[in-house]
Design an enzyme around this catalytic site. Structure first.
Site, PDB file in Angstrom:
ATOM      1  N   SER A 127     -45.509  52.225  -0.381  1.00  0.00           N
ATOM      2  CA  SER A 127     -44.564  53.314  -0.146  1.00  0.00           C
ATOM      3  C   SER A 127     -43.175  52.769   0.152  1.00  0.00           C
ATOM      4  O   SER A 127     -43.013  51.678   0.709  1.00  0.00           O
ATOM      5  CB  SER A 127     -45.072  54.103   1.063  1.00  0.00           C
ATOM      6  OG  SER A 127     -44.055  54.879   1.607  1.00  0.00           O
ATOM      7  N   TYR A 152     -48.708  54.447  10.384  1.00  0.00           N
ATOM      8  CA  TYR A 152     -48.967  54.682   8.961  1.00  0.00           C
ATOM      9  C   TYR A 152     -48.139  53.706   8.113  1.00  0.00           C
ATOM     10  O   TYR A 152     -48.655  53.008   7.243  1.00  0.00           O
ATOM     11  CB  TYR A 152     -48.617  56.132   8.585  1.00  0.00           C
ATOM     12  CG  TYR A 152     -48.406  56.318   7.109  1.00  0.00           C
ATOM     13  CD1 TYR A 152     -49.502  56.403   6.256  1.00  0.00           C
ATOM     14  CD2 TYR A 152     -47.117  56.359   6.549  1.00  0.00           C
ATOM     15  CE1 TYR A 152     -49.312  56.538   4.878  1.00  0.00           C
ATOM     16  CE2 TYR A 152     -46.926  56.486   5.199  1.00  0.00           C
ATOM     17  CZ  TYR A 152     -48.021  56.577   4.368  1.00  0.00           C
ATOM     18  OH  TYR A 152     -47.835  56.691   3.014  1.00  0.00           O
ATOM     19  N   LYS A 156     -49.136  50.231   5.509  1.00  0.00           N
ATOM     20  CA  LYS A 156     -48.685  49.939   4.137  1.00  0.00           C
ATOM     21  C   LYS A 156     -48.189  48.487   4.053  1.00  0.00           C
ATOM     22  O   LYS A 156     -48.501  47.756   3.116  1.00  0.00           O
ATOM     23  CB  LYS A 156     -47.570  50.899   3.709  1.00  0.00           C
ATOM     24  CG  LYS A 156     -48.033  52.341   3.534  1.00  0.00           C
ATOM     25  CD  LYS A 156     -48.956  52.488   2.339  1.00  0.00           C
ATOM     26  CE  LYS A 156     -49.540  53.872   2.225  1.00  0.00           C
ATOM     27  NZ  LYS A 156     -50.696  53.953   1.324  1.00  0.00           N
TER      28      LYS A 156
END
Ligand code: UDP
Length: 357
Positions: A127, A152, A156
């Site tokens: 992302s 979160y 990644k």
């Protein structure tokens, strides 16, 4: 024989579009999902769009290593595209353990199984969040990663690193660490860094299915337009951007899915220049929240109830991609216009209203 691609998290928003594009490009696909954040609507949509009732579907928890190993034994997998992860930024701040456990364990199990069973190729869904609040725009793959603002986002970054380390190790130590690689060479890895995926399939048979109140802009807009939500809050009108609202790079979900097909082909056709590669997947065009809202109103011929609200914690003023590398190396380019994308998003919301009547 067709190459077979495992799509983990393949019943979700991005996974279902990717499965569709892969099948239409001639690949065999295995869809695997624990159904924690979706129902069968999108998988059934994939079956309808592709006319394939026989797509293998496996309900599996990717945190269960034995089940993941069994999946790789049951199917000869040539590449895996890994989507199976939790994705709510706010929730990850409240429940970091849940996020680290799920997002890291599931990916580690996939890599373990990939090492054991033939050393297949791995595509990781990363992302633009890894760039944080960039100093320079647009961001290229060389732009520095910044420490993540949420657990979160951190998962990644960590998964990118795990993939890179694993790829390097299988190249360096070969069969001694990766028993299955004799035929296929080292594990190859690609991380695709998505900007803001939005929209739905033109058939309106698959799209985003947020649980509860949507966090993301476009589902909130379509739910407001259909009357499920009263009013859209535009978070912040005093950012240092042309109209004061945040700018993002909104990438059509079908274009994004096609980037995965291009990346898989690059891996399987042995066209990679490095064993581990990273590509930005965006349009290269910034769009503000207000511009997006106005375009949505115009193309769908409706008025949206919206108001300006305070800034949302954690939002950055602006980010958009430099997609030159993906354009050149993957032979891929975002093709759908924002108008088409927002029409599809609205058609999908109306389809949902129809089937849930
Ligand atoms: N946004 C908004 N209202 C909403 C949801 C989002 O104004 O109800 C804005 C948000 O502040 C950001 C942009 O829309 O500027 C995109 O937000 P989203 O959550 O979709 O993606 P993000 O870029 O945060 O990953």
């Amino acid at each position: 024989m067709n190459k077979r691609i495992l799509v983990s998290g393949g019943a979700g928003f991005i996974g279902s579009h990717v499965a569709t594009e892969l099948i239409q490009a001639g690949y065999d696909v295995v869809v695997a999902d624990n159904m924690s954040n979706c129902d069968m609507t999108c998988f059934q949509g994939v079956q309808k769009i592709t006319g394939r009732e026989d797509i293998p579907f496996v309900k599996i928890d990717f945190c269960d290593g034995d089940s993941v190993n069994k999946l790789f034994s049951d199917f000869q997998i040539d590449a895996v595209i890994h989507f199976a992860a939790f994705k709510a930024v706010g929730e990850s701040v409240m429940e970091p353990v849940k996020y680290y456990k799920n997002n890291l364990c599931s990916f580690l199990n996939v890599l373990d199984a990939a090492k054991t069973h033939g050393g297949c190729n791995v595509l990781f869904s990363s992302s633009a969040t890894v760039y944080g609040d960039p100093d320079k725009l647009p961001v290229t793959e060389e732009s520095p990663r910044q420490s993540a603002a949420s657990p979160y986002g951190n998962t990644k970054q960590i998964c990118e690193d795990i993939l890179e380390d694993t790829v390097k190790a299988t190249r360096r130590f070969g069969k001694s660490v990766c028993p299955g690689i004799s035929n296929n060479g080292p594990i190859k890895g690609i991380a695709l860094r998505y900007f803001n995926p939005i929209g739905a399939h033109p058939s309106a048979l698959i799209g985003e299915l947020p649980r509860g109140v949507p966090n993301n802009l476009v589902p909130f807009i379509t739910q407001t337009a259909i009357g499920k939500r009263e009013c859209l809050s535009i978070f912040g009108d005093d950012y240092p951007t042309p109209d004061g609202t945040c700018q993002r790079d909104y990438i059509d979900i079908n274009d994004l899915a096609k980037a995965h097909v291009a990346a898989v082909a690059r891996m399987l056709e042995e066209k990679m220049k490095e064993d581990y590669e990273i590509f930005n997947i965006g349009t290269g065009r910034p769009l503000s929240v207000l511009e997006l809202v106005k375009t949505f109103e115009k193309v769908n011929n409706l008025k949206l109830n919206y108001k300006f609200a305070p800034r949302r914690e954690g939002d950055i003023p602006a980010i958009w991609a430099d997609p030159t590398l993906a354009n050149k190396e993957l032979g891929w380019k975002a093709g759908r216009s924002i108008e088409e994308t927002l029409e599809s998003a609205w058609a999908w919301e109306r389809h949902l209203a129809e089937i849930n009547k």
